[in-house]
Design a protein around this motif. Sequence first.
Motif, PDB file in Angstrom:
ATOM      1  N   ARG A  75       0.816  -1.215   0.000  1.00 12.41           N
ATOM      2  CA  ARG A  75       0.000   0.000   0.000  1.00 12.41           C
ATOM      3  C   ARG A  75       0.850   1.265   0.000  1.00 12.41           C
ATOM      4  O   ARG A  75       0.466   2.277  -0.568  1.00 12.41           O
ATOM      5  CB  ARG A  75      -0.917   0.020   1.235  1.00 12.41           C
ATOM      6  CG  ARG A  75      -2.049  -0.978   1.164  1.00 12.41           C
ATOM      7  CD  ARG A  75      -3.144  -0.593   2.161  1.00 12.41           C
ATOM      8  NE  ARG A  75      -2.632  -0.466   3.525  1.00 12.41           N
ATOM      9  CZ  ARG A  75      -2.603  -1.467   4.388  1.00 12.41           C
ATOM     10  NH1 ARG A  75      -3.028  -2.661   4.025  1.00 12.41           N
ATOM     11  NH2 ARG A  75      -2.148  -1.279   5.614  1.00 12.41           N
ATOM     12  N   THR A  76       2.017   1.203   0.672  1.00  7.44           N
ATOM     13  CA  THR A  76       2.761   2.449   0.893  1.00  7.44           C
ATOM     14  C   THR A  76       4.002   2.606   0.026  1.00  7.44           C
ATOM     15  O   THR A  76       4.508   3.705  -0.122  1.00  7.44           O
ATOM     16  CB  THR A  76       3.206   2.524   2.371  1.00  7.44           C
ATOM     17  OG1 THR A  76       4.059   1.407   2.655  1.00  7.44           O
ATOM     18  CG2 THR A  76       2.001   2.481   3.300  1.00  7.44           C
ATOM     19  N   GLN A  77       4.506   1.496  -0.535  1.00  5.93           N
ATOM     20  CA  GLN A  77       5.790   1.577  -1.230  1.00  5.93           C
ATOM     21  C   GLN A  77       5.635   2.166  -2.639  1.00  5.93           C
ATOM     22  O   GLN A  77       4.899   1.640  -3.460  1.00  5.93           O
ATOM     23  CB  GLN A  77       6.413   0.170  -1.335  1.00  5.93           C
ATOM     24  CG  GLN A  77       7.808   0.143  -1.911  1.00  5.93           C
ATOM     25  CD  GLN A  77       8.849   0.660  -0.929  1.00  5.93           C
ATOM     26  OE1 GLN A  77       8.552   0.864   0.226  1.00  5.93           O
ATOM     27  NE2 GLN A  77      10.045   0.893  -1.403  1.00  5.93           N
ATOM     28  N   THR A  78       6.302   3.268  -2.894  1.00  4.11           N
ATOM     29  CA  THR A  78       6.381   3.825  -4.249  1.00  4.11           C
ATOM     30  C   THR A  78       7.825   4.174  -4.526  1.00  4.11           C
ATOM     31  O   THR A  78       8.502   4.783  -3.708  1.00  4.11           O
ATOM     32  CB  THR A  78       5.510   5.088  -4.385  1.00  4.11           C
ATOM     33  OG1 THR A  78       5.904   6.040  -3.391  1.00  4.11           O
ATOM     34  CG2 THR A  78       4.029   4.766  -4.231  1.00  4.11           C
ATOM     35  N   LEU A  79       8.334   3.752  -5.675  1.00  2.25           N
ATOM     36  CA  LEU A  79       9.731   3.982  -6.033  1.00  2.25           C
ATOM     37  C   LEU A  79       9.823   4.849  -7.276  1.00  2.25           C
ATOM     38  O   LEU A  79       9.124   4.622  -8.265  1.00  2.25           O
ATOM     39  CB  LEU A  79      10.437   2.647  -6.298  1.00  2.25           C
ATOM     40  CG  LEU A  79      10.647   1.718  -5.096  1.00  2.25           C
ATOM     41  CD1 LEU A  79      11.298   0.424  -5.555  1.00  2.25           C
ATOM     42  CD2 LEU A  79      11.486   2.384  -4.036  1.00  2.25           C
ATOM     43  N   THR A  80      10.673   5.828  -7.218  1.00  2.00           N
ATOM     44  CA  THR A  80      10.954   6.628  -8.419  1.00  2.00           C
ATOM     45  C   THR A  80      11.935   5.845  -9.296  1.00  2.00           C
ATOM     46  O   THR A  80      12.567   4.879  -8.854  1.00  2.00           O
ATOM     47  CB  THR A  80      11.604   7.966  -8.026  1.00  2.00           C
ATOM     48  OG1 THR A  80      12.865   7.691  -7.404  1.00  2.00           O
ATOM     49  CG2 THR A  80      10.708   8.748  -7.056  1.00  2.00           C
ATOM     50  N   SER A  85      16.931   2.555  -9.991  1.00  2.84           N
ATOM     51  CA  SER A  85      18.276   2.437 -10.581  1.00  2.84           C
ATOM     52  C   SER A  85      19.329   2.201  -9.508  1.00  2.84           C
ATOM     53  O   SER A  85      20.228   1.372  -9.661  1.00  2.84           O
ATOM     54  CB  SER A  85      18.626   3.709 -11.362  1.00  2.84           C
ATOM     55  OG  SER A  85      17.694   3.922 -12.394  1.00  2.84           O
ATOM     56  N   ILE A  86      19.200   2.924  -8.395  1.00  2.00           N
ATOM     57  CA  ILE A  86      20.157   2.768  -7.295  1.00  2.00           C
ATOM     58  C   ILE A  86      20.090   1.352  -6.723  1.00  2.00           C
ATOM     59  O   ILE A  86      21.116   0.699  -6.482  1.00  2.00           O
ATOM     60  CB  ILE A  86      19.890   3.819  -6.186  1.00  2.00           C
ATOM     61  CG1 ILE A  86      20.230   5.226  -6.714  1.00  2.00           C
ATOM     62  CG2 ILE A  86      20.711   3.505  -4.936  1.00  2.00           C
ATOM     63  CD1 ILE A  86      19.802   6.338  -5.785  1.00  2.00           C
ATOM     64  N   ALA A  91      22.259  -4.071  -5.929  1.00  2.00           N
ATOM     65  CA  ALA A  91      22.018  -5.512  -6.005  1.00  2.00           C
ATOM     66  C   ALA A  91      23.041  -6.186  -6.915  1.00  2.00           C
ATOM     67  O   ALA A  91      23.602  -7.242  -6.592  1.00  2.00           O
ATOM     68  CB  ALA A  91      20.605  -5.790  -6.507  1.00  2.00           C
ATOM     69  N   PHE A  92      23.308  -5.546  -8.067  1.00  2.00           N
ATOM     70  CA  PHE A  92      24.282  -6.091  -9.017  1.00  2.00           C
ATOM     71  C   PHE A  92      25.678  -6.160  -8.386  1.00  2.00           C
ATOM     72  O   PHE A  92      26.401  -7.149  -8.527  1.00  2.00           O
ATOM     73  CB  PHE A  92      24.312  -5.237 -10.287  1.00  2.00           C
ATOM     74  CG  PHE A  92      25.257  -5.752 -11.333  1.00  2.00           C
ATOM     75  CD1 PHE A  92      24.921  -6.863 -12.097  1.00  2.00           C
ATOM     76  CD2 PHE A  92      26.485  -5.140 -11.542  1.00  2.00           C
ATOM     77  CE1 PHE A  92      25.799  -7.353 -13.050  1.00  2.00           C
ATOM     78  CE2 PHE A  92      27.363  -5.619 -12.491  1.00  2.00           C
ATOM     79  CZ  PHE A  92      27.013  -6.724 -13.256  1.00  2.00           C
ATOM     80  N   ALA A  93      26.049  -5.092  -7.666  1.00  2.00           N
ATOM     81  CA  ALA A  93      27.370  -5.041  -7.021  1.00  2.00           C
ATOM     82  C   ALA A  93      27.518  -6.169  -5.991  1.00  2.00           C
ATOM     83  O   ALA A  93      28.561  -6.827  -5.892  1.00  2.00           O
ATOM     84  CB  ALA A  93      27.572  -3.691  -6.349  1.00  2.00           C
TER      85      ALA A  93
END
Length: 508
Positions: A75-80, A85-86, A91-93
């Motif tokens: 309900r609350t999570q929104t990502l720009t 990208s960050i 995660a890749f690193a």
Amino acid sequence: MFGVLGIVMGVCALMKVGYFLMFQQEMSQSVFVSILESPPEESKEFMQQFFRWWMVPTGIAFCAPAWWAYRRSVRTQTLTNKSRSIYVVLAFALLVDPFLSKDHLLEKLDNLASNFATTEPWATAQNFFEYQKNLREVNNLHANMEKATQGITITSSDTTPEQTYVLVLGESTNRQRLSLYGYSRKTSPRLEEIRNELLVYDNVVANIPYTIESLSSTLTFTEPENFQQAYHDMNLVTLMEKAGFKTFWITNQQTLTQRNTMLTAFAKLTNDSKFLNNNRRQNTSSYDEVVVEPFKQALADTAPRKLIVVHLLGTHFAYKYRYPPQFSVFDNQTPPSPLASDEQRRELYNQFDNAVLYNDHVVRELIDAYRAKNHYGFLLYFVDHGEEVFDVRDFNGRDMSKPTIGMYEVPFMLWPSPSWAAKQDMLALAQTVHRPSSLSMFMHGWCTLISIQFHECKKQNSLFSADFVAQPRTVGIYKEKHLYEELAKRDQKILSERQNTQLSDNHH
């Protein structure tokens, strides 16, 4: 992705919680042996035996906070786009980091595996892959064992139609810490109660102070220094099966670990194997009394001729995990050895004696269960190796480079059933209890006891034979090999001098 990962993680975690609630053990790779290598009906009956109604609401209560947290985050999570990208870069690193330095790749992967050993779903996947790897090794050993004994004929001169022989394998117990062998503390009262029914051997030593190496030699005709070739030689299980016996293996040792694959290979040779300890770590409680009920079931099996092997955890370190609270008899007492000089040493010393006391209880329970069935045969108990626990030197454990008699002197005793004893020359057998022998000669003695004829069985090496010839005994292997008699002489001198010093101090 978060939801999918949460479901997988939740299912794996719930599985482990359920397993712990049922068996009070951590789930490990060994559980896969029980799940995947037992008939479905047997697994179902086993689960039903331990299932309780309150486990369902407990499972629901376990899942509820995770579900609440997931619904709240949805309900609350929104990502720009920038945030996404960050996260992707981070995660890749993290994922590629182990592969950046080739020199330390394996070390980093081992560290990752260790760090994720209790984190789901990686832990369950890791356990499964380890199970597959160790199982392949076990199957290879198993195949080699069977191949090495093809076409061999074994005969027995004992024509008694029904025979049941029991071999109880102990673990890490120094015989000098049993009151049955003269120790000042009452650590084996239940075996002492039936002392007149036992043949108690007081001069048998282990050749190697480590379980796998010791038993690989003891349960085959392989020389101690060649223990790695044990799976190419005749072994106890195959010997008995070729003589017409149904074989059972009941173990409270860990099942599939890097160190236990050889023992699991022995167990898988039997017609019926029971693995009762699925703990991830050795430093966890799995009390040896769990073997008693499966042992009674094996005794009740209708096969006319049986060999039942019971493998205990005995007094394996850490000692405090080897006995239930009611056996904490020696806690807070002053040890008889002056080497247990501080709180930590006293604690370890007393815990070891508590473990010996509990082991006495378990072995007696097995003898009583066997006695109740009135089978023709015997129960033989011995320990794979001893342990130094502040007796001769200021040390706890086993070390071939700095040996003491405690690491090699083991309890060894026989309880004959009345029907079997009636057919033996028990007076002559009683004369064998002081003979100097070692576990590497065990198979020769076993052939004598059960009247088996096999070309590798040598009467001069048999502890129980009239043709026995005493030989110099070596303990340790390779560069750490010592003559036992010289080691015993040295340690007895140390103990004698220490005793004289104590008496002198007390006098002054």
